[in-house]
Write a protein that holds these residues in place. Structure first.
Motif, PDB file in Angstrom:
ATOM      1  N   HIS A  89       0.837  -1.201   0.000  1.00  0.00           N
ATOM      2  CA  HIS A  89       0.000   0.000   0.000  1.00  0.00           C
ATOM      3  C   HIS A  89       0.873   1.253   0.000  1.00  0.00           C
ATOM      4  CE1 HIS A  89      -3.130   2.844   1.032  1.00  0.00           C
ATOM      5  NE2 HIS A  89      -2.481   3.167   2.132  1.00  0.00           N
ATOM      6  N   ILE A  90       1.906   1.255   0.827  1.00  0.00           N
ATOM      7  CA  ILE A  90       2.807   2.414   0.891  1.00  0.00           C
ATOM      8  C   ILE A  90       3.579   2.565  -0.418  1.00  0.00           C
ATOM      9  CG2 ILE A  90       4.824   3.359   2.069  1.00  0.00           C
ATOM     10  CD1 ILE A  90       3.764   2.001   4.635  1.00  0.00           C
ATOM     11  N   PHE A  91       4.078   1.451  -0.969  1.00  0.00           N
ATOM     12  CA  PHE A  91       4.769   1.501  -2.263  1.00  0.00           C
ATOM     13  C   PHE A  91       3.862   2.095  -3.339  1.00  0.00           C
ATOM     14  CE2 PHE A  91       7.460  -2.397  -0.973  1.00  0.00           C
ATOM     15  CZ  PHE A  91       8.467  -1.572  -0.494  1.00  0.00           C
ATOM     16  N   LEU A  92       2.615   1.630  -3.373  1.00  0.00           N
ATOM     17  CA  LEU A  92       1.689   2.061  -4.423  1.00  0.00           C
ATOM     18  C   LEU A  92       1.362   3.540  -4.294  1.00  0.00           C
ATOM     19  CD1 LEU A  92      -0.064   1.365  -6.822  1.00  0.00           C
ATOM     20  CD2 LEU A  92      -1.821   0.516  -5.256  1.00  0.00           C
ATOM     21  N   CYS A  93       1.055   3.990  -3.099  1.00  0.00           N
ATOM     22  CA  CYS A  93       0.730   5.412  -2.908  1.00  0.00           C
ATOM     23  C   CYS A  93       1.934   6.295  -3.216  1.00  0.00           C
ATOM     24  CB  CYS A  93       0.247   5.647  -1.478  1.00  0.00           C
ATOM     25  SG  CYS A  93      -1.374   4.944  -1.119  1.00  0.00           S
ATOM     26  N   SER A  94       3.112   5.881  -2.789  1.00  0.00           N
ATOM     27  CA  SER A  94       4.320   6.672  -3.062  1.00  0.00           C
ATOM     28  C   SER A  94       4.596   6.746  -4.557  1.00  0.00           C
ATOM     29  CB  SER A  94       5.521   6.065  -2.331  1.00  0.00           C
ATOM     30  OG  SER A  94       5.314   6.050  -0.937  1.00  0.00           O
ATOM     31  N   ALA A  95       4.433   5.619  -5.255  1.00  0.00           N
ATOM     32  CA  ALA A  95       4.664   5.593  -6.706  1.00  0.00           C
ATOM     33  C   ALA A  95       3.655   6.470  -7.433  1.00  0.00           C
ATOM     34  CB  ALA A  95       4.593   4.152  -7.219  1.00  0.00           C
ATOM     35  N   ILE A  96       2.393   6.413  -7.021  1.00  0.00           N
ATOM     36  CA  ILE A  96       1.358   7.239  -7.641  1.00  0.00           C
ATOM     37  C   ILE A  96       1.637   8.712  -7.393  1.00  0.00           C
ATOM     38  CG2 ILE A  96      -1.093   7.862  -7.522  1.00  0.00           C
ATOM     39  CD1 ILE A  96      -1.669   4.898  -6.949  1.00  0.00           C
ATOM     40  N   GLY A  97       2.027   9.041  -6.159  1.00  0.00           N
ATOM     41  CA  GLY A  97       2.320  10.425  -5.830  1.00  0.00           C
ATOM     42  C   GLY A  97       3.497  10.979  -6.624  1.00  0.00           C
ATOM     43  N   CYS A  98       4.559  10.210  -6.712  1.00  0.00           N
ATOM     44  CA  CYS A  98       5.735  10.660  -7.476  1.00  0.00           C
ATOM     45  C   CYS A  98       5.411  10.767  -8.958  1.00  0.00           C
ATOM     46  CB  CYS A  98       6.902   9.696  -7.246  1.00  0.00           C
ATOM     47  SG  CYS A  98       7.588   9.752  -5.572  1.00  0.00           S
ATOM     48  N   TYR A  99       4.561   9.874  -9.458  1.00  0.00           N
ATOM     49  CA  TYR A  99       4.179   9.926 -10.868  1.00  0.00           C
ATOM     50  C   TYR A  99       3.382  11.194 -11.170  1.00  0.00           C
ATOM     51  CZ  TYR A  99       1.919   8.718 -15.280  1.00  0.00           C
ATOM     52  OH  TYR A  99       1.465   8.740 -16.569  1.00  0.00           O
ATOM     53  N   TYR A 100       2.513  11.586 -10.240  1.00  0.00           N
ATOM     54  CA  TYR A 100       1.733  12.800 -10.473  1.00  0.00           C
ATOM     55  C   TYR A 100       2.635  14.037 -10.488  1.00  0.00           C
ATOM     56  CZ  TYR A 100      -1.738  16.469 -10.019  1.00  0.00           C
ATOM     57  OH  TYR A 100      -2.494  17.591 -10.238  1.00  0.00           O
ATOM     58  N   LEU A 101       3.601  14.078  -9.576  1.00  0.00           N
ATOM     59  CA  LEU A 101       4.466  15.244  -9.484  1.00  0.00           C
ATOM     60  C   LEU A 101       5.403  15.361 -10.680  1.00  0.00           C
ATOM     61  CD1 LEU A 101       5.383  15.096  -5.689  1.00  0.00           C
ATOM     62  CD2 LEU A 101       3.957  16.812  -6.828  1.00  0.00           C
ATOM     63  N   LYS A 102       5.883  14.222 -11.155  1.00  0.00           N
ATOM     64  CA  LYS A 102       6.802  14.240 -12.298  1.00  0.00           C
ATOM     65  C   LYS A 102       6.611  12.961 -13.111  1.00  0.00           C
ATOM     66  CE  LYS A 102      11.599  15.182 -13.564  1.00  0.00           C
ATOM     67  NZ  LYS A 102      12.991  15.391 -13.070  1.00  0.00           N
ATOM     68  N   PRO A 103       5.641  12.961 -14.015  1.00  0.00           N
ATOM     69  CA  PRO A 103       5.365  11.735 -14.778  1.00  0.00           C
ATOM     70  C   PRO A 103       6.508  11.360 -15.717  1.00  0.00           C
ATOM     71  CG  PRO A 103       4.042  13.572 -15.586  1.00  0.00           C
ATOM     72  CD  PRO A 103       4.736  14.060 -14.358  1.00  0.00           C
ATOM     73  N   THR A 104       6.763  10.070 -15.815  1.00  0.00           N
ATOM     74  CA  THR A 104       7.736   9.549 -16.769  1.00  0.00           C
ATOM     75  C   THR A 104       7.030   8.533 -17.658  1.00  0.00           C
ATOM     76  OG1 THR A 104       8.413   7.817 -15.215  1.00  0.00           O
ATOM     77  CG2 THR A 104       9.653   9.883 -15.171  1.00  0.00           C
ATOM     78  N   LYS A 105       7.681   8.179 -18.752  1.00  0.00           N
ATOM     79  CA  LYS A 105       7.037   7.301 -19.723  1.00  0.00           C
ATOM     80  C   LYS A 105       7.019   5.855 -19.268  1.00  0.00           C
ATOM     81  CE  LYS A 105       6.931   6.262 -24.671  1.00  0.00           C
ATOM     82  NZ  LYS A 105       7.552   6.524 -25.999  1.00  0.00           N
ATOM     83  N   TRP A 106       8.104   5.399 -18.636  1.00  0.00           N
ATOM     84  CA  TRP A 106       8.198   3.972 -18.321  1.00  0.00           C
ATOM     85  C   TRP A 106       8.432   3.681 -16.838  1.00  0.00           C
ATOM     86  CZ3 TRP A 106       6.435   0.969 -21.890  1.00  0.00           C
ATOM     87  CH2 TRP A 106       6.563   1.323 -23.234  1.00  0.00           C
ATOM     88  N   MET A 107       9.417   4.354 -16.245  1.00  0.00           N
ATOM     89  CA  MET A 107       9.881   3.968 -14.916  1.00  0.00           C
ATOM     90  C   MET A 107       8.774   4.017 -13.862  1.00  0.00           C
ATOM     91  SD  MET A 107      12.385   2.757 -13.350  1.00  0.00           S
ATOM     92  CE  MET A 107      12.909   2.442 -11.679  1.00  0.00           C
ATOM     93  N   LYS A 108       8.125   5.150 -13.711  1.00  0.00           N
ATOM     94  CA  LYS A 108       7.117   5.288 -12.658  1.00  0.00           C
ATOM     95  C   LYS A 108       5.854   4.481 -12.939  1.00  0.00           C
ATOM     96  CE  LYS A 108       9.069   9.611 -11.038  1.00  0.00           C
ATOM     97  NZ  LYS A 108       8.966  11.079 -10.992  1.00  0.00           N
ATOM     98  N   PRO A 109       5.384   4.397 -14.189  1.00  0.00           N
ATOM     99  CA  PRO A 109       4.281   3.462 -14.437  1.00  0.00           C
ATOM    100  C   PRO A 109       4.632   2.022 -14.081  1.00  0.00           C
ATOM    101  CG  PRO A 109       4.426   5.028 -16.234  1.00  0.00           C
ATOM    102  CD  PRO A 109       5.630   5.257 -15.357  1.00  0.00           C
ATOM    103  N   LEU A 110       5.878   1.612 -14.362  1.00  0.00           N
ATOM    104  CA  LEU A 110       6.293   0.255 -13.987  1.00  0.00           C
ATOM    105  C   LEU A 110       6.310   0.077 -12.470  1.00  0.00           C
ATOM    106  CD1 LEU A 110       9.186  -0.454 -16.530  1.00  0.00           C
ATOM    107  CD2 LEU A 110       6.914  -1.492 -16.477  1.00  0.00           C
ATOM    108  N   LEU A 111       6.678   1.140 -11.755  1.00  0.00           N
ATOM    109  CA  LEU A 111       6.648   1.070 -10.296  1.00  0.00           C
ATOM    110  C   LEU A 111       5.217   0.921  -9.783  1.00  0.00           C
ATOM    111  CD1 LEU A 111       9.304   3.783  -9.310  1.00  0.00           C
ATOM    112  CD2 LEU A 111       9.533   1.298  -9.148  1.00  0.00           C
ATOM    113  N   ILE A 112       4.266   1.618 -10.417  1.00  0.00           N
ATOM    114  CA  ILE A 112       2.858   1.486 -10.031  1.00  0.00           C
ATOM    115  C   ILE A 112       2.373   0.069 -10.294  1.00  0.00           C
ATOM    116  CG2 ILE A 112       0.509   2.266 -10.530  1.00  0.00           C
ATOM    117  CD1 ILE A 112       1.671   5.024 -11.170  1.00  0.00           C
TER     118      ILE A 112
END
Length: 263
Positions: free
Chosen positions: A164-187
């Protein structure tokens, strides 16, 4: 230059403290040193069920049926053994797992995942421009509390917590600075980690919490960071992309979800 070096050293020191914190918090049950655990539930439910499932795979079979377990139920009864979760397979690769050290190795891995979860949440809060001290305090009380301790007692529940913490952190970082591959893969990876944790009830709560977090996040950040423009089109796009990534994580978890549901 000196101020920059001092700031960098301070950041490194904070990261090191976060990484060793689980070993300090749970010094009374350090693996390979202490004989204490969180209670009988921890070694009985999670560890023994994991070994039952992993032994079946190691010997070249798939545990569709487990003779003798609770009257001879199918392997879905051993869901706390986390047959599709990375932590179970990683534990079996470590030396000593099949020689009486399964409990210690699982505890060690869970200490590490707690540290990484804390570090990921800390990094997200830093991106929200919290000071280092405030980000540490907020992330600390979020990760380490009595609820987490109770989830640790069942082993697999802790993976729901960290997922849950991993998912929320990944979603939050993706919103602040979206990337094409890395952060979606983390989600996607965090969604898989959460769903395959092995404790369905806690998995449902984790997904529900992550969903509410995703909905509220853009408006929360609009208050915290007024310089970031929040438009309805951007928000909807963000929600759709996160939903798509989580959907892929759910599909990857279908080998666990479907047999469990229909069993």
């Amino acid at each position: 230059m000196k101020l920059s070096n001092l700031t960098l050293k301070s950041a490194h020191a904070q990261n090191i403290i976060i990484l060793i914190l689980p070993f300090l918090m749970f010094h009374w049950m350090l693996p390979f040193i202490s004989d204490w655990t969180l209670g009988n539930d921890y070694p009985y439910y999670s560890i023994q069920e994991q070994m039952e499932l992993m032994f079946s795979l190691k010997t070249g079979s798939f545990p569709l049926y487990v003779p003798g377990y609770l009257g001879g139920q199918s392997a879905s009864a051993l869901t706390l053994g986390q047959i599709y979760h990375p932590i179970s397979h990683l534990a079996t690769l470590l030396p000593g797992y099949w020689n009486g050290k399964a409990l210690e190795l699982n505890t060690l891995l869970r200490f590490i995942t707690l540290a990484v979860a804390h570090l990921s949440l800390f990094a997200f809060l830093k991106k929200l421009r919290f000071s280092g001290l405030m980000a540490f305090i907020l992330s600390f009380v979020t990760v380490y509390n009595l609820r987490m301790l109770d989830l640790f007692r069942y082993g697999a529940s802790l993976e729901s917590w960290t997922g849950h913490i991993f998912l929320c952190s990944a979603i939050g970082c993706y919103y602040l600075k979206p990337t094409k591959w890395m952060k979606p893969l983390l989600i996607i990876g965090a969604t898989y980690w959460l769903i395959c944790s092995g404790h369905p009830q806690m998995m449902y709560y984790g997904l529900l919490g992550a969903g509410l977090f995703t909905i509220i996040l853009p408006y929360f950040i609009a208050v915290m960071l007024p310089d970031i423009h929040v438009g309805i089109r951007n928000v909807i796009t963000f929600w759709l992309r996160v939903g798509f990534c989580c959907g892929i994580g759910i599909l990857l978890s279908s080998a666990y979800i479907l047999p469990f549901y229909f069993d």
